[in-house]
Design a protein around this motif. Sequence first.
Motif, PDB file in Angstrom:
ATOM      1  N   CYS A 260      32.387  38.861  30.989  1.00  0.00           N
ATOM      2  CA  CYS A 260      32.586  40.190  30.387  1.00  0.00           C
ATOM      3  C   CYS A 260      34.008  40.671  30.645  1.00  0.00           C
ATOM      4  O   CYS A 260      34.262  41.861  30.823  1.00  0.00           O
ATOM      5  N   LEU A 263      36.016  43.738  29.124  1.00  0.00           N
ATOM      6  CA  LEU A 263      35.930  45.114  29.636  1.00  0.00           C
ATOM      7  C   LEU A 263      37.200  45.522  30.380  1.00  0.00           C
ATOM      8  O   LEU A 263      37.541  46.699  30.453  1.00  0.00           O
ATOM      9  N   LYS A 264      37.898  44.537  30.943  1.00  0.00           N
ATOM     10  CA  LYS A 264      39.107  44.838  31.710  1.00  0.00           C
ATOM     11  C   LYS A 264      40.241  45.370  30.827  1.00  0.00           C
ATOM     12  O   LYS A 264      41.202  45.948  31.335  1.00  0.00           O
ATOM     13  N   VAL A 267      39.048  49.071  31.254  1.00  0.00           N
ATOM     14  CA  VAL A 267      38.540  49.530  32.554  1.00  0.00           C
ATOM     15  C   VAL A 267      39.018  48.549  33.612  1.00  0.00           C
ATOM     16  O   VAL A 267      38.507  47.429  33.724  1.00  0.00           O
ATOM     17  N   ALA A 270      36.583  46.811  36.094  1.00  0.00           N
ATOM     18  CA  ALA A 270      35.415  46.114  35.542  1.00  0.00           C
ATOM     19  C   ALA A 270      35.360  44.686  36.077  1.00  0.00           C
ATOM     20  O   ALA A 270      36.396  44.056  36.310  1.00  0.00           O
ATOM     21  N   ASP A 336      28.411  40.597  41.408  1.00  0.00           N
ATOM     22  CA  ASP A 336      29.745  40.561  40.815  1.00  0.00           C
ATOM     23  C   ASP A 336      30.416  39.218  41.070  1.00  0.00           C
ATOM     24  O   ASP A 336      29.837  38.313  41.685  1.00  0.00           O
ATOM     25  N   PHE A 347      27.399  49.120  36.785  1.00  0.00           N
ATOM     26  CA  PHE A 347      27.856  48.353  35.630  1.00  0.00           C
ATOM     27  C   PHE A 347      27.717  49.175  34.347  1.00  0.00           C
ATOM     28  O   PHE A 347      28.605  49.146  33.476  1.00  0.00           O
ATOM     29  N   VAL A 350      30.658  51.344  33.998  1.00  0.00           N
ATOM     30  CA  VAL A 350      31.822  50.613  33.499  1.00  0.00           C
ATOM     31  C   VAL A 350      31.776  50.522  31.977  1.00  0.00           C
ATOM     32  O   VAL A 350      32.773  50.761  31.284  1.00  0.00           O
ATOM     33  N   VAL A 351      30.599  50.202  31.440  1.00  0.00           N
ATOM     34  CA  VAL A 351      30.454  50.053  29.990  1.00  0.00           C
ATOM     35  C   VAL A 351      30.665  51.391  29.293  1.00  0.00           C
ATOM     36  O   VAL A 351      31.330  51.471  28.252  1.00  0.00           O
ATOM     37  N   TYR A 354      34.284  52.057  29.145  1.00  0.00           N
ATOM     38  CA  TYR A 354      34.941  51.184  28.171  1.00  0.00           C
ATOM     39  C   TYR A 354      34.846  51.783  26.766  1.00  0.00           C
ATOM     40  O   TYR A 354      35.822  51.767  26.001  1.00  0.00           O
TER      41      TYR A 354
END
Length: 358
Positions: A260, A263-264, A267, A270, A336, A347, A350-351, A354
């Motif tokens: 994933c 996502l970085k 974020v 992430a 993680d 998590f 985080v989403v 994003y």
Amino acid sequence: MGYEIRGGRFEGRSLVVGGGEVFDRIDGGAEFQDCELKIVPTPRQRMNFEAQFSDCDVRATKPLSDGRFDDTRFERCRFKGQYKGCEFGPKFSGSKGSVRDCDFSEARLILSQFFDCSIDSQTWPDWPHIHLIFSEDLSWTEKLQDGDLPHVLSILLRLPRSTEVTQRSVVSIHLPSIGVDPEAAWPLLQDIPEIWFPSKANKPRQTAGLVTEAMTVARANAERREVSVRRLAIFHALHRAWIRSVHRLSFDLIELVVDCSFLKDRVSDAPGVLRVRLLEGTVHLRSSDDVREVDGALDRFMVMGAAEEDNLVVLKPHRKERGQILLSFRSSALVDEQGHPMEETAFLDVVRRYYGYD
């Protein structure tokens, strides 16, 4: 070339809207009397005509979704066809539309809304349609939001209502079309005066025992939905993530390795890799002609959706030919990329960040 009608008066004409290669334009206060209006829904066709239709037959030749008619005036018109999520009448102050003395009895209305409209101003389709009566006083919706109504109706009553929108309206709903069993829902609806349909006064009322039974069933359904939502939440959050491999860690524990890293991009904290561990789990890949257990690397499987099917979680890919991943498990946990446990809520946060939801 499509219609381009700017003003004028027309009688006894037949008009097909939306059937051409380009969109049809009707504005300038055009007036149509005793005409036939056939609507052929297409993505390119704008429906909000600045015009008046009087004593006309209006028919959607196939289901019309999200049609907006807040500048269109309908008087004594007869409607046929299916209208889903459509809006009639003046939604906002300054809108020119109206709907008066029209006959919708042969139409199917699915979550369609009629602004500045009262129950006695139209002929409505009967049961299993219901019609919700909204006014400036919304206290009845607040009382029912946490009650035992069918789930879809509870969500509808929780939706915020902007003060910029005309408060008086009617929302019409064909119950089977939104997945509600009408007769199962009837005991929950029978005593709510703001939920109406033409034959309501004559429909046999259910006994207190049946009402209690219906409420029990509604609560059990709500609990099952809540369990389903929690079970699917993490897999919905993996939208656009790549499942790289599946490994059995022990006889009762399976791990999905998920990339994933996208996502970085937005974020910074992430995880680049997420490990989803399934207790008492199995993982299978279903193709058009085969179902096989997965253990090892997967060939480019991007998660684009998740659903439940017979107690399985089904992950849907970005390309149909990749097949579907079938997950069976008792519970799930996240780890993680450093091997540390990660809370599901962390998590999901985080989403949300994003996608800019926070």
